[in-house]
Motif scaffolding. Structure first.
Motif, PDB file in Angstrom:
ATOM      1  N   SER A  22       0.112 -10.898   8.759  1.00 18.91           N
ATOM      2  CA  SER A  22       0.080 -10.679   7.529  1.00 18.91           C
ATOM      3  C   SER A  22       0.764 -11.998   6.888  1.00 18.91           C
ATOM      4  N   LYS A 108      -5.195  -5.353   1.987  1.00 17.28           N
ATOM      5  CA  LYS A 108      -4.757  -4.304   2.661  1.00 17.28           C
ATOM      6  C   LYS A 108      -5.635  -3.216   3.179  1.00 17.28           C
ATOM      7  N   TYR A 117      -3.544  -6.561   7.175  1.00 17.74           N
ATOM      8  CA  TYR A 117      -3.635  -7.472   6.123  1.00 17.74           C
ATOM      9  C   TYR A 117      -4.205  -8.628   6.222  1.00 17.74           C
TER      10      TYR A 117
END
Length: 274
Positions: A22, A108, A117
């Motif tokens: 992420s 997402k 992500y």
């Protein structure tokens, strides 16, 4: 039970949902007015919930709700028009991008497993202006001093490089931004020959603008004081001295002839008539 969970996770990775950290950010650049696509490189599953957000405030850009088979775009003016979301891959496409589209985009994907992500840092550049070239030497001094040329650039929104080239050879370069006080780079020339090709180039990571030097902007080498001095020293002075030498030689020959004639007459007078 552990085997089932492993297989479920493996299925998500194969289909492209289990991608990246992420914190990983992919940089994307585009020119103002172009179309840009943020690729997910996945195959969307039926129940996947895909959410695209923008900026630190997580402004909603687009949503695909897999279970409800619904699609929704942002109510933000920047994203209401010209934004398209691919139902099969989740790729986000922005047509006719503007500089206010610059920023961080986060994707997402939520399914039956842990959300995945992906982040994109989009930079939209304005079209580069054509640089201008001016002669900063005064007209009174232009024939008696170097030719000082300035290449200037205005209205830049991001860092650009401003450079002088002779042909393909880089002579000098500076970095200029919208906050820079100095936005020009100088070039000092003794004179300009018709065979010389000088150009000022500005560029950023995706675009370039070039302005070639007009030969009328700077005085020609044939008109320069150095060239005039060279012509005088190499041509005029030798010719002048040659003329003097010829004149001296002619004068000496005439003097020698007159002397010879005088001696001849004097000799005849002493001998008298036979």
């Amino acid at each position: 039970m552990r085997i089932i969970i492993f297989l479920g996770s493996f299925s998500l990775i194969v289909n492209g949902v289990g991608f990246g950290d992420s914190d990983e950010v992919k940089s994307v650049s585009a020119m103002e007015g172009e179309s840009v696509t943020l690729d997910t490189y996945i195959v969307k599953q039926t129940d996947d919930l895909i959410v695209w957000t923008y900026g630190p405030n997580k402004t909603i850009v687009a949503i695909i709700n897999g279970k409800a088979s619904s699609f929704r775009l942002s109510e933000d003016d920047r994203f209401r028009l010209g934004v398209n979301l691919n139902n099969q891959t989740g790729d986000l496409t922005i047509s006719d991008v503007r500089t206010d589209h610059t920023g961080l985009y986060s994707l997402k994907i939520s399914s039956n497993s842990t959300p995945s992500y992906k982040n994109f840092n989009l930079t939209v550049y304005t079209r580069l202006p054509v640089p201008s070239i001016t002669n900063s030497s005064s007209s009174e001094r232009s024939l008696s001093s170097k030719c000082v040329l300035l290449c200037s650039v205005m209205n830049v929104s991001h860092d650009v490089s401003v450079s002088w080239y002779k042909g393909k050879s880089l002579l000098s370069s500076i970095s200029v931004s919208e906050h820079s006080i100095i936005r020009s780079i100088s070039l000092h020339l003794e004179c300009l020959d018709d065979s010389d090709v000088y150009s000022c180039v500005i560029n950023n990571s995706i675009s370039t603008q070039t302005q070639h030097l007009n030969t009328d902007v700077c005085h020609k080498c044939s008109d320069s004081p150095a060239m005039r001095g060279f012509i005088i020293k190499s041509i005029v002075l030798p010719v002048f001295f040659l003329i003097i030498i010829i004149c001296v030689c002619i004068h000496n020959r005439r003097g020698a002839k007159d002397t010879k004639d005088y001696h001849h007459l004097t000799t005849n007078d002493h001998q008298g008539p036979v």
